[in-house]
Design an enzyme around this catalytic site. Sequence first.
Site, mmCIF file in Angstrom:
data_model
loop_
_atom_site.group_PDB
_atom_site.id
_atom_site.type_symbol
_atom_site.label_atom_id
_atom_site.label_comp_id
_atom_site.label_asym_id
_atom_site.label_seq_id
_atom_site.Cartn_x
_atom_site.Cartn_y
_atom_site.Cartn_z
ATOM 1 N N LYS A 85 25.703 82.642 -106.388
ATOM 2 C CA LYS A 85 26.806 83.559 -106.092
ATOM 3 C C LYS A 85 27.585 83.937 -107.343
ATOM 4 O O LYS A 85 27.931 85.093 -107.549
ATOM 5 C CB LYS A 85 27.742 82.889 -105.076
ATOM 6 C CG LYS A 85 28.888 83.773 -104.606
ATOM 7 C CD LYS A 85 28.395 84.887 -103.741
ATOM 8 C CE LYS A 85 29.522 85.704 -103.150
ATOM 9 N NZ LYS A 85 29.018 86.881 -102.443
ATOM 10 N N TRP B 11 21.545 74.720 -110.424
ATOM 11 C CA TRP B 11 20.708 75.908 -110.581
ATOM 12 C C TRP B 11 20.067 75.763 -111.955
ATOM 13 O O TRP B 11 20.729 75.836 -112.969
ATOM 14 C CB TRP B 11 21.554 77.169 -110.492
ATOM 15 C CG TRP B 11 20.788 78.446 -110.332
ATOM 16 C CD1 TRP B 11 20.431 79.047 -109.163
ATOM 17 C CD2 TRP B 11 20.298 79.281 -111.378
ATOM 18 N NE1 TRP B 11 19.746 80.206 -109.417
ATOM 19 C CE2 TRP B 11 19.638 80.377 -110.774
ATOM 20 C CE3 TRP B 11 20.323 79.219 -112.770
ATOM 21 C CZ2 TRP B 11 19.038 81.395 -111.504
ATOM 22 C CZ3 TRP B 11 19.717 80.216 -113.504
ATOM 23 C CH2 TRP B 11 19.089 81.300 -112.869
ATOM 24 N N ARG C 243 26.300 78.097 -105.011
ATOM 25 C CA ARG C 243 26.384 78.198 -106.468
ATOM 26 C C ARG C 243 25.122 77.688 -107.156
ATOM 27 O O ARG C 243 24.931 77.930 -108.352
ATOM 28 C CB ARG C 243 27.590 77.410 -106.984
ATOM 29 C CG ARG C 243 28.924 77.929 -106.518
ATOM 30 C CD ARG C 243 30.041 77.138 -107.169
ATOM 31 N NE ARG C 243 30.080 77.383 -108.598
ATOM 32 C CZ ARG C 243 30.865 78.277 -109.186
ATOM 33 N NH1 ARG C 243 31.674 79.011 -108.461
ATOM 34 N NH2 ARG C 243 30.846 78.430 -110.486
ATOM 35 N N HIS D 106 9.293 113.224 -112.248
ATOM 36 C CA HIS D 106 9.183 112.840 -113.660
ATOM 37 C C HIS D 106 8.482 111.491 -113.831
ATOM 38 O O HIS D 106 8.682 110.818 -114.843
ATOM 39 C CB HIS D 106 10.563 112.810 -114.308
ATOM 40 C CG HIS D 106 11.219 114.156 -114.376
ATOM 41 N ND1 HIS D 106 10.874 115.099 -115.324
ATOM 42 C CD2 HIS D 106 12.160 114.725 -113.588
ATOM 43 C CE1 HIS D 106 11.596 116.190 -115.127
ATOM 44 N NE2 HIS D 106 12.385 115.997 -114.079
ATOM 45 N N LYS E 116 20.116 95.009 -102.476
ATOM 46 C CA LYS E 116 20.270 94.147 -101.301
ATOM 47 C C LYS E 116 18.899 93.815 -100.700
ATOM 48 O O LYS E 116 18.637 92.684 -100.309
ATOM 49 C CB LYS E 116 21.129 94.834 -100.236
ATOM 50 C CG LYS E 116 22.604 94.784 -100.478
ATOM 51 C CD LYS E 116 23.132 93.360 -100.358
ATOM 52 C CE LYS E 116 24.391 93.201 -101.185
ATOM 53 N NZ LYS E 116 24.168 93.210 -102.632
ATOM 54 N N GLU F 148 17.026 91.378 -102.914
ATOM 55 C CA GLU F 148 17.714 90.092 -102.983
ATOM 56 C C GLU F 148 17.338 89.181 -101.822
ATOM 57 O O GLU F 148 17.045 88.002 -102.027
ATOM 58 C CB GLU F 148 19.240 90.295 -102.965
ATOM 59 C CG GLU F 148 19.874 90.578 -104.296
ATOM 60 C CD GLU F 148 21.380 90.714 -104.178
ATOM 61 O OE1 GLU F 148 22.096 90.147 -105.022
ATOM 62 O OE2 GLU F 148 21.855 91.377 -103.240
ATOM 63 N N CYS G 205 26.075 76.447 -111.550
ATOM 64 C CA CYS G 205 26.019 75.195 -110.800
ATOM 65 C C CYS G 205 27.369 74.945 -110.131
ATOM 66 O O CYS G 205 28.363 75.589 -110.443
ATOM 67 C CB CYS G 205 25.683 74.042 -111.729
ATOM 68 S SG CYS G 205 24.154 74.290 -112.656
ATOM 69 N N ASN H 42 28.617 72.382 -115.600
ATOM 70 C CA ASN H 42 28.293 73.777 -115.326
ATOM 71 C C ASN H 42 28.421 74.524 -116.632
ATOM 72 O O ASN H 42 29.451 74.439 -117.298
ATOM 73 C CB ASN H 42 29.239 74.357 -114.274
ATOM 74 C CG ASN H 42 28.955 75.825 -113.995
ATOM 75 O OD1 ASN H 42 27.845 76.294 -114.197
ATOM 76 N ND2 ASN H 42 29.960 76.551 -113.543
ATOM 77 N N GLY H 43 27.375 75.253 -117.008
ATOM 78 C CA GLY H 43 27.404 75.988 -118.267
ATOM 79 C C GLY H 43 26.164 75.707 -119.079
ATOM 80 O O GLY H 43 25.167 75.176 -118.583
ATOM 81 N N GLU I 205 22.377 100.268 -104.639
ATOM 82 C CA GLU I 205 22.871 99.071 -103.961
ATOM 83 C C GLU I 205 21.948 98.686 -102.807
ATOM 84 O O GLU I 205 21.690 97.490 -102.581
ATOM 85 C CB GLU I 205 24.301 99.302 -103.457
ATOM 86 C CG GLU I 205 24.886 98.156 -102.648
ATOM 87 C CD GLU I 205 24.983 96.838 -103.386
ATOM 88 O OE1 GLU I 205 25.273 95.819 -102.725
ATOM 89 O OE2 GLU I 205 24.776 96.807 -104.629
#
Length: 610
Positions: A605, A75, A27, A505, A486, A489, A2, A101-102, A482
Site C-alpha cells: 500500500k 516485503w 504493507r 501509430h 486497476k 493490479e 514493510c 522498514n527502509g 487508471e
Amino acid sequence: MCGIVGYVGLEDTVNFLVNALEKLEYRGYDSAGIAVCDDEEIYCLKKKGRINVLKDEIDFHKNFNGSAGIGHTRWATHGEPSDVNAHPHICGSGKIAIVHNGIIENYMSLKLDLKKNGYKFKSETDTEVAAALIDFVYEGNIFEAVKKTVKMLKGSFALGILCRDFPNQIIAVKKESPLVLGFGKNESYIASDISAFVDKTKDICRLNECEIAILKSNSVEYFDFEGHRIEKSVTTVDWSIGTNSKEGFEHYMIKEIMEQPKAFKSTMESRIKDNKIFFNELKDFDEDYIKKIDKIYMVACGSSYHVCVTAKYIFEKIAKVSVEVDLASEFRYRTPIIGKNTLVILVSQSGETADSLAALRESKRNGAKVLAIVNVVGSSIATEADFILYTWAGMEIAVATTKAYSAQLCCVYMLSLFFAKIKNLIEDDLYGNYITYLNRMPELISKVLDNKNEIFRISKKYYQYENVFFMGRGIDYAASMEGSLKFKEVSYVNCEAYAAGELKHGPISLIEDKTLIFVVAADQNLVRKTVSNIKEVKARGAICVIITTENSIIKTLNVADEIIYIPDAPNFMLPSLTVIPLQLISYYNALLRERDIDKPRNLAKSVTVE
C-alpha cells in the site's frame, strides 16, 4: 513498504503484536515475525508467508511472551522471502533484536567490516547488519549504541529495537521511513501506521527526521541523532476502529469502492459555503502569488499520478495555467525548470511515498512552493509541504486505491475552480453551476454504483479474456490509464491504456480477433473522434465495452458490444463517474479469477523505499 509494530506494557504482548500485524499486512506480506523480551531472553518466531502461518507457529509455542515486543510484516528487498530472511533479526550474541522498514544502502561495506571482526550472518538482509552493528558498538548502554549506529547507516530506515539487558523498553528510530508512537494507560506502542493501534489509543506522536525515542510502559524520551534531548507533544486523532472493518463486504476493495460517495462528500462539504469554495488550509496562500503562477508541476506515483494527468486537462482548461505532469520517481532525477512563480503540487494517498518525498525536497531546494494533496494527517509529506489539502477519504486498507483516488479528484476540481475565481477567469453563473454539480457528485457516483449488477454481468461475460486494452481521448484517456492500472493490479492480466488517436501509430498492430477493449468515451466534445477509432478496432475483430454518458450519440451508432452508462456532468468532472465502472470491472474480474484482491502479489500500500 514493510510494516513495523511494537508494544511495551502490562497486557498480552504477543496477542497485541499479532493483531497489529494483521492490520498492517497490506504493507508487506511475504513473511512475518515477532520478538518479545522477558527478564532473561529475547524470544523470536518468524515465518515465510502470511500472518496465519505465523499464528500457527505461535500457537505451537504457547509460553511465548514478554513485557516488550516488536513485530514485522516483510516485503522483500534484500533476499528472497524465507524464514531466515524474515524479521525480526537477532544478532549473534542474542542481545539485540531489530525490525526495519527502509533500505540501508551501505550495508555491504558494513557487513564486510563486521565479518573481519568475527561476525557471522544467517540472512541476506541489510537489517541483520544493523542488528550486528548495534551489538558490535554496545558497551552496556543501548541508547549510546543505537546513537553510534545510526550515524554509520546510510539510506532510509525506521527501526524498532529490543535489548535483552533492558527488557522493559523499546527504542524507535526514524530516518526517511514512517514511524508513529502511541500512548495508552501504562503502555506504549510503535507502528508504521496508526491503524495498528488506533483501537487501543488515539494519543499519538510522530517521529520527525533523524529522531530517536526510548519507550517504556509509562514514559517516553526523545532525542536527535546527536543525543540531544528534544521535546515533542502528543496529539489526539479522531479515527475510528470501525473503518478497519469490512462491514459485511467480502473484500476491503469493494467496501471502499462503495464508500466513494461518502469520501467525495467528506472531502468537499467543509470547503463549500454559500455556494463558494473556501480552503481554510490555504488562508496563507497569497492571492497575488496565485495570480502570478505561470507553471504547475503535478508530481505523484501510481494512481495518484493518473489524478495528476487528469488535473493537467482541468487546470489548463479552468485555471488557464500551464501544467507539467511528472512521475515522482523521474522528477527527482531530471532538472526541472523552477522559477519564482512555479507551484509544485504533490499528490499522495499515504503521504509517505519515498519518491514523492524526494520530489518535494528537491522542489523546495529549488525554491518552489509545494502544495500537497494527502489522505493521512500528519504524514511526512503533509509535514514538509508549504500548503496541505487533506482528502477526507478515511482509512483505506485495500492495496489498490479507489476512494482515495476519488477524493483526490474532488480536491483537483475544487482547487482549479478556486484558482480560476481568484484570477477572474470564470463568470459567476458558470461558477455557480459547477458548484451545484460538485454538490450533486456524491449522488451521481451513487447512481453509477447502483448499476453494479449490470457491470458484474459484463465482467462475467468477458473475464477470461487475456488480451485487454483500455482507450480514450483527452480526459477520458486519463481515466483509461487508471482503469488499466486497476485491472492489472488486481487481476494480474497484462493490459495497456492508449490514447485512442495513437492506435494507428503502432498499437493497432496488436489488435486481433477477440481482443477486449474498454473504451472510455464520456467527453461528448470528442466522442465522434473516439467512435472512428472504435470502428478501426472493430474492423479487426475487437470486442468493445464502452463507458459513456446517458445522452451520448454512441447508443445510436451500433459500434458497441456493451455500453455502460454514466450520468451527464460537466466534462471536467466526468472522471469521477467513468472511474467507477473501471474499478468495478477490475474488482469483478479479479473476483472471478479468484485473485487475492486486497493484497495483490508483489504490491504494498505504502511504497516507502525507492
